[in-house]
Design an enzyme around this catalytic site. Structure first.
Site, PDB file in Angstrom:
ATOM      1  N   HIS A   1       6.492  10.802   3.240  1.00  0.00           N
ATOM      2  CA  HIS A   1       7.174   9.970   2.246  1.00  0.00           C
ATOM      3  C   HIS A   1       6.793  10.513   0.882  1.00  0.00           C
ATOM      4  CE1 HIS A   1       7.560   6.058   4.854  1.00  0.00           C
ATOM      5  NE2 HIS A   1       8.255   7.076   5.329  1.00  0.00           N
TER       6      HIS A   1
ATOM      7  N   ASP B   1      11.198   7.805  -1.634  1.00  0.00           N
ATOM      8  CA  ASP B   1      10.961   6.393  -1.374  1.00  0.00           C
ATOM      9  C   ASP B   1      10.903   5.654  -2.698  1.00  0.00           C
ATOM     10  OD1 ASP B   1      10.474   4.267   0.251  1.00  0.00           O
ATOM     11  OD2 ASP B   1       8.427   4.814   0.764  1.00  0.00           O
ATOM     12  N   HIS B   2      11.171   4.368  -2.630  1.00  0.00           N
ATOM     13  CA  HIS B   2      11.010   3.473  -3.776  1.00  0.00           C
ATOM     14  C   HIS B   2      11.589   4.049  -5.060  1.00  0.00           C
ATOM     15  CE1 HIS B   2       7.528   1.256  -1.570  1.00  0.00           C
ATOM     16  NE2 HIS B   2       8.642   1.301  -0.879  1.00  0.00           N
TER      17      HIS B   2
ATOM     18  N   TYR C   1      14.928   0.411  -2.461  1.00  0.00           N
ATOM     19  CA  TYR C   1      15.901   1.254  -1.751  1.00  0.00           C
ATOM     20  C   TYR C   1      17.247   1.301  -2.470  1.00  0.00           C
ATOM     21  CZ  TYR C   1      12.296   1.679   1.665  1.00  0.00           C
ATOM     22  OH  TYR C   1      11.092   1.991   2.263  1.00  0.00           O
TER      23      TYR C   1
HETATM   24  C1  DNO Z   1       8.238   0.020   2.386  1.00  0.00           C
HETATM   25  C2  DNO Z   1       7.772   0.938   3.416  1.00  0.00           C
HETATM   26  C3  DNO Z   1       7.122   0.272   4.610  1.00  0.00           C
HETATM   27  C4  DNO Z   1       7.099   1.229   5.772  1.00  0.00           C
HETATM   28  C5  DNO Z   1       6.549   0.635   7.035  1.00  0.00           C
HETATM   29  C6  DNO Z   1       6.479   1.661   8.142  1.00  0.00           C
HETATM   30  O1  DNO Z   1       9.039   0.363   1.607  1.00  0.00           O
HETATM   31  O2  DNO Z   1       6.954   1.923   2.903  1.00  0.00           O
HETATM   32  O3  DNO Z   1       7.826  -0.850   4.959  1.00  0.00           O
HETATM   33  O4  DNO Z   1       8.397   1.594   6.066  1.00  0.00           O
HETATM   34  O5  DNO Z   1       5.287   0.154   6.801  1.00  0.00           O
HETATM   35  O6  DNO Z   1       6.146   1.039   9.341  1.00  0.00           O
END
Ligand code: DNO
Length: 391
Positions: free
Chosen positions: A305, A348-349, A365
């Site tokens: 990630h 991510d994020h 997201y």
């Molecule tokens: C949030 C994510 C977590 C991740 C879970 C994996 O945005 O980083 O929810 O997907 O912990 O199991």
């Protein structure tokens, strides 16, 4: 690295047609409609896989095949749930989906106290404020002895906040920590929750007496059970680190830094027992040197990630630019591409920017924010590929 994207299934307003247009190669998703603990059937898996492939994409990673709470606290139905987990894993392997992410965080998954922190440039980011979180712990959950987990200075600020916080702000905090951040990823809080605080406290009670050593034992038991199946079907399991990476609310957390990761990889020493290297989660703990962790664990990493955070000594942190912050993504891409090339990675994020603010995406997201981050990370990847070609 393979460019992947977390997609929440056919109901996601970000469609596969949009994703193929922005350079996404692989999809990260789950059978979101199957209740936690139930079997993922071969038919349901291949249906979704075929759907993804009809857009010229591939289903690269499962995130997550959730571990039921009762496996984590060793409840009475643990054996049945482990059996189901193994059947789901074997069905995924048979369908050719070989990378499976999960986490072992008790009760609560990732934690933020503010999902719309306005930045100077007009975009919005996710934020964790330690004092607000401590307020939630001490004054909203009313957890026994919670105040002992915070310093006297922190408690002074928490008590000050208690004098000024409004009911609307309290509700927003509950909604943020329990409903909005958990609702779409954590089965404990799915659907229409009437009394989130009561539910939360019931779940916390399940972990009375479970300390770090016991939770580690339960994780080891889980791995000893499922890794042989993963080996048989060629599936790589990869645990997601704790976000944030330390104990919270009296709950132990056991994937928070180098010592934890080393323990877990040795607990069942198989290449199929690996790590999701979440640079964002790891970077939000000041004890972690993220590139150093990547050097140490790249060979047992199956999924990455790529996101970064800025963390401060007062315990607060927020998502940083994908080109800055404590995650050092440029260095991470260098390390992974040299040590373990071709791993699936997703950004991510993403921040909320431009038209994102008019949509109702799951927190973190966004479409445009993540697309922007993916473009930045694609630039890093191309630069690193060029560096490698020249040496
Ligand atoms: C949030 C994510 C977590 C991740 C879970 C994996 O945005 O980083 O929810 O997907 O912990 O199991």
């Amino acid at each position: 690295m393979e460019k992947t994207w977390r997609w929440f299934g056919k109901k996601d307003e970000i469609t596969l047609d949009m994703l193929r247009q922005i350079g996404v190669e692989g999809i990260v998703t789950a059978l979101h409609d199957v209740p936690n603990g139930e079997i993922w059937t071969f038919e349901a898996i291949t249906d979704l896989k075929n759907y993804i492939e009809s857009y010229g994409l591939r289903w690269s990673v499962v995130e997550s095949l959730p571990v039921s709470e009762s496996i984590k606290y060793a409840g009475t139905d643990r054996e049945r749930l482990l059996e189901n987990y193994k059947i789901s894993l074997s069905n995924l392997g048979k369908a050719g989906i070989k990378t499976v992410c999960y986490n072992f965080m008790p009760v609560i998954d990732w934690i933020r106290t503010d999902l719309n922190r306005k930045m100077a440039d007009g975009t919005y980011t996710l934020y964790f404020d330690k004092i607000r979180f401590a307020y939630f712990d001490c004054y909203i959950l009313n957890r026994t002895d919670a105040f002992k987990d915070y310093t006297a200075e922190e408690m002074e600020q928490v008590n000050e906040l208690n004098k000024t916080i409004t009911d609307a702000e309290k509700n927003e905090l509950i909604n943020t920590i329990i409903v909005k951040t958990q609702g779409f990823v954590n089965e404990n809080f799915k659907g229409d929750i009437q009394k989130p605080v009561e539910l939360f406290n019931q779940l916390l009670a399940l972990y009375k007496g479970i300390d770090k050593t016991q939770l580690r034992e339960n994780l080891k038991y889980f791995l000893q059970n499922v890794i042989p199946t993963a080996e048989e079907y060629g599936v790589n399991l990869c645990i997601h680190p704790d976000d944030p990476p330390y104990a919270v609310l009296g709950l132990p957390r056991i994937v928070s830094g180098a010592e934890d990761i080393e323990w877990l990889l040795k607990a069942v020493d198989s290449p199929n027992n690996g790590l999701t290297f979440c640079a964002g989660s790891l970077s939000s703990g000041l004890h972690n040197d993220v590139p150093e962790l990547a050097r140490q664990f790249s060979k047992r990493t199956h999924f990455v990630h790529l996101r970064s955070t800025d963390a401060t000594t007062d315990g607060n942190f927020m998502e940083a630019s994908h080109l800055g912050g404590r995650g050092h993504l440029i260095e991470l891409v260098r390390i992974f591409e040299r040590e373990n090339p071709g791993l699936p990675m997703r950004v991510d994020h993403g921040k909320l920017m431009l038209d994102d603010v008019h949509k109702s995406y799951n927190p973190g997201y966004s479409f445009l924010g993540r697309m922007y981050a993916l473009a930045q990370v694609s630039g890093i990847m191309a630069t690193v590929a060029d560096e490698i070609n020249r040496t």
